[in-house]
Scaffold this active site. Structure first.
Site, short mmCIF file in Angstrom:
data_model
loop_
_atom_site.label_atom_id
_atom_site.label_comp_id
_atom_site.label_asym_id
_atom_site.label_seq_id
_atom_site.Cartn_x
_atom_site.Cartn_y
_atom_site.Cartn_z
N MET A 1 0.85 -1.19 0.00
CA MET A 1 0.00 0.00 0.00
C MET A 1 0.89 1.24 0.00
SD MET A 1 -3.24 -0.91 -0.07
CE MET A 1 -4.51 -0.21 1.01
N HIS A 2 1.70 1.34 -1.06
CA HIS A 2 2.71 2.40 -1.11
C HIS A 2 2.10 3.79 -0.94
CE1 HIS A 2 5.40 -0.68 -2.71
NE2 HIS A 2 4.59 -0.90 -3.72
#
Lengths: 309, 309
Positions: free
Chosen positions: B237-238
């Site tokens: 979940m950059h």
């Protein structure tokens, strides 16, 4: 067990030689000297002095490279003392280095004993790179190569990402890593966590005899340098750990296998040992090295102390 | 809280926009699009589509850089789908991007609101580097900059040591890191350990409404790409994590501070984010960034899900 040692003594080189010399099953077939911790003239003389001290006065010592393949040399007097041995004075050696260069001695010995000699390389890898130039089959002629050098997943010691032995001749190191040796890498990843503590150094001080007392004096100097890094009196055991892993492979309890390369052009990272540690690394034709990440530290330090009794 | 978002949507960019759009206290003052996960024409259109989807149809979107400052562009269709959004079709936007470029819009907005706008940069940093060129006082005019990018003490994702956003324009990233921003770096060091699990993705699938359902479809595509890396259905979940850290700084429980540089010349390491992590780092005049190393993962994922309800 036949071992060729390529080194730049250097305090921890000295302790590595002590470890090997104390083992009756180890025949040190030759020692190559290289620039690094000091000039090659000094490291060759130190190798002679140390072999006398540790009871192997007949081992041939060959003078090797005085400078890196490409870059200008840098020395490390602040780490190892002006004489390379913590400014501890040892008796002058009674003999001279042999006439062959270190690279020539190594090549001759492994040609005479193919597959029967292990190599311990604890300085810049210049001599090994030159030996590869003389004998491209060196990786097949040498049984096993153990290198102290590099910093794969941890910070460096001469720059943020480079370790001294590799950074002292990155091109030579890359040539060696590319050559296909059966290679164990003893990098800062493990050596900065395998330290002679103040208590261990105190125990060594109490061991009688010239071998232990001189080694204790070397290491006391070294520990003062490392106090500036660790904040307490202790020192990393870089080269002795590499010697121990060569002789006693069971000391290794964890390692990963990965091809290792040397960054040659990075403005910030030149001299860095580069391994692809992604979950899905790229395909790579280069033979993997074993990068040691855990060892039996207590057993290693006990053995090290025993070797000086 | 006024936020300018520079992005290249991109699936995780989309989710970051969803997170910000759901927060009533956040005013998204503008969105800059940049090449990266797709061409800038596509990422700008996607930004318009996403702002419509997430209920912020009035936010100005500016087209930014179509290519890096120096190197040739590379895109990432295999990660984000041919349309940049996992091949999920959204309605065409009814409006157009604004006439200003992304860099011009950012500079105008922060000049009009000095010290009152935070910037979230989750694509290549080209637009920010151009804005610095237009307004060297940008670091003083921007309140806080949160960047998703880099891999400081962990492997990269486009090469062994480089992360995509930085590697997509290393020169721009170096210009931004050198400029003196109040900078949080959300690098792979934390984003690869902050993942939407299969169970979380299943929960999202059950949330009704176009916002959740489209986002679920984006992430299902993304998780299939990541299955090839992680071996199970889950995804990093950059960009959403970077958005969350901007809005909810208390999510960060551990970080280290260090000046960060970008390796520009390394044959193996170009695009690597370099920090000196030695026990005694060199003196450095560059302002330190905060590199996040631990977050409240469960709270973040709960908040992320809430933002889509």
């Amino acid at each position: 067990m036949r071992v060729f040692v390529d080194c730049d003594p250097g305090i921890d080189d000295a302790v590595a030689l002590a470890y090997l010399a104390a083992r009756p099953e180890v025949e040190i077939v030759g020692v190559g000297a290289v620039f690094g911790n000091n000039t090659v003239e000094v490291t060759a003389l130190n190798a002679l002095r140390l072999l006398d001290l540790y009871g192997r006065p007949d081992v041939p010592v060959a003078v090797g490279a005085s400078r890196p393949l490409v870059q200008e040399p840098r020395l490390a007097g602040h780490v190892h003392g002006e004489n390379g041995l913590g400014d501890v004075k040892l008796p002058e050696p009674v003999r001279e280095p042999v006439a062959e260069s270190a690279a020539e001695l190594l090549v001759r010995l492994v040609r005479e004993n193919p597959g029967r000699i292990d190599v311990l390389a604890v300085g810049p890898l210049t001599n090994l790179a030159l030996a590869l130039g003389l004998e491209p089959r060196l990786p097949q002629l040498v049984r096993r190569l153990v290198v102290m050098g590099g910093a794969v997943e941890v910070p460096g010691n001469v720059s943020s990402h480079a370790e001294a032995n590799i950074a002292n001749d990155p091109e030579a190191a890359e040539a060696v890593f590319a050559a296909g040796f059966d290679l164990d890498l003893i990098a800062l990843d493990i050596t900065m966590r395998t330290v002679a503590t103040g208590a261990w150094l105190d125990r060594l001080q109490e061991v009688p005899g010239a071998r232990a007392q001189n080694t204790s004096a070397f290491l006391d100097f070294y520990a003062e340098f490392y106090r500036g890094i660790f904040g307490v009196r202790q020192c990393a055991m870089h080269d002795p750990l590499a010697a121990a892993v060569l002789v006693d492979p069971h000391l290794v309890t964890e390692a990963f296998e990965a091809p290792v390369r040397v960054e040659l052009t990075g403005g910030l990272t030149r001299g860095m040992t580069v391994a692809d540690r992604r979950l899905r690394p790229s395909n790579d034709e280069r033979r993997a090295a074993r990068v040691v990440t855990e060892v039996r530290e207590d057993e290693f330090l006990d053995r090290m102390l025993d070797s000086l009794r």
